[in-house]
Write a protein that holds these residues in place. Structure first.
Motif, PDB file in Angstrom:
ATOM      1  N   HIS A 188      54.166 -26.778  19.662  1.00  0.00           N
ATOM      2  CA  HIS A 188      55.370 -26.086  20.245  1.00  0.00           C
ATOM      3  C   HIS A 188      55.889 -26.895  21.404  1.00  0.00           C
ATOM      4  O   HIS A 188      55.259 -27.800  21.865  1.00  0.00           O
ATOM      5  CB  HIS A 188      55.077 -24.661  20.930  1.00  0.00           C
ATOM      6  N   TYR A 199      56.610 -16.560  22.378  1.00  0.00           N
ATOM      7  CA  TYR A 199      56.717 -17.709  21.391  1.00  0.00           C
ATOM      8  C   TYR A 199      57.714 -17.217  19.844  1.00  0.00           C
ATOM      9  O   TYR A 199      57.285 -16.254  19.456  1.00  0.00           O
ATOM     10  CB  TYR A 199      55.306 -17.986  20.606  1.00  0.00           C
ATOM     11  N   GLU A 256      58.346 -22.090  22.793  1.00  0.00           N
ATOM     12  CA  GLU A 256      57.766 -21.201  23.897  1.00  0.00           C
ATOM     13  C   GLU A 256      58.891 -21.085  24.962  1.00  0.00           C
ATOM     14  O   GLU A 256      59.585 -22.137  25.373  1.00  0.00           O
ATOM     15  CB  GLU A 256      56.647 -21.693  24.428  1.00  0.00           C
TER      16      GLU A 256
END
Length: 326
Positions: free
Chosen positions: A211, A254, A264
């Motif tokens: 992420h 998320y 995120e």
């Protein structure tokens, strides 16, 4: 498994994570999500690329979305302290036997492109075109009101090797998780800017991007984004949270963009700038490691990620069993 001693005089000086370059299939759908929903500011739009920045940032971009046939992560970009650090970085990577070359990138000065030993594509730059400040132009704030890019997390098939490499570059471990018999690192959080992390690694099929994270000022920004996504057709894009991590103490959410890139939204970690800061160890089976309130992560959290363009992913170097929801 001991964490390596920090390198306080690295071969060149990285300031922080600066930007990411991602491939998306539909720039219109990507703009509707990243700009109109999350609230990043569009700084340039062409037929093939979309440049975005967050509200506190003076640099031209922190995210570049590039149109392509399949979702991918093309580069992770880091800002260095000086032009001389680019030359030092070039020499360092070449001495390590890693491909390294200077390239031209729009809105950036000299840009060094290379890869880490596991295959993560990297960019290093010093100069980026500056834009007028907008952090007090509150009429522009929308979505989750993102203030700045904060960190990236990558799946690594060998977290020990990843940590060893970035440790050489002066990234310091703040928190870490060992595997069940404490012989290997399962995950690690490493920083340059004095927060919990600029770069993190999670055990899994890799290398892949897990992420990219953006900092917001308050948990209520996250609640506002959830309400917005739930009423604008994006409820299925909410993957995990809101919650508070045990690791980093961050309040988090998320979400997934239309191409599956995981994002995120993040606030309230802590300062780690002291050179003698001691890393915090977590047990892999501690339910508060993932979420301080005890809720485990979904299976997608451990299995799904964005491939790095041109880099095949490998099976992890050992088996491990984190706590999985459901």
């Amino acid at each position: 498994m001991p964490v390596p001693a920090p390198v306080l005089a690295p071969p060149f000086h990285v300031v922080r994570l600066g930007h990411v370059v991602l491939t998306v299939r539909d720039l219109g759908a990507a703009k509707a999500f990243w700009a109109d929903t999350l609230g990043l500011q569009v700084t340039e739009e062409t037929g093939t690329r979309l440049y975005l920045r967050a509200m506190e940032e003076r640099g031209h971009h922190c995210v570049v979305l590039e149109r392509g046939e399949a979702p991918a992560a093309r580069h992770l970009g880091f800002k260095v302290f000086s032009e001389e650090d680019l030359d030092r970085a070039h020499a360092h990577f070449r001495d390590r036997g890693l491909a390294a070359a200077f390239v031209e990138e729009p809105y950036q000065g000299r840009t060094l492109r290379t890869v880490d030993p596991l295959g993560v594509p990297l960019e290093f730059y010093f100069r980026m075109e500056k834009l007028p400040a907008v952090h007090q132009t509150y009429a522009l704030y929308r979505g989750v009101k993102p203030l700045r890019i904060d960190h990236v997390n990558c799946f690594s098939d060998d977290v020990d090797a990843s940590v060893a490499f970035y440790n050489e570059l002066g990234f310091r471990v703040t928190e870490y998780t060992e595997n069940e018999d404490r012989s290997r690192l399962w995950a690690a959080w490493m920083h340059r800017k004095g927060g919990v992390h600029d770069m993190a690694f999670t055990h899994g099929i890799g290398p892949r991007l897990h992420h990219v994270a953006f900092w917001v000022s308050h948990p209520m920004n996250i609640i506002d984004l959830l309400d917005l996504m739930a009423t604008t057709g994006y409820v299925a894009s909410i993957e995990r949270g809101p919650g508070r991590h045990g690791i980093s103490n961050a309040f988090f959410l998320y979400v997934r963009d239309p191409d599956g890139h995981r994002i995120e939204i993040y606030c309230s970690d802590y300062q780690t700038i002291d050179p003698d800061h001691e890393p915090i160890r977590w047990d892999l089976r501690d339910p508060q490691r993932q979420t301080l309130w005890g809720a485990p992560a979904p299976r997608s959290w451990f299995e799904e990620g964005t491939p790095f363009a041109g880099t095949p992913a490998r099976q992890p170097s050992y088996a491990a069993s984190p706590i999985v929801a459901g």
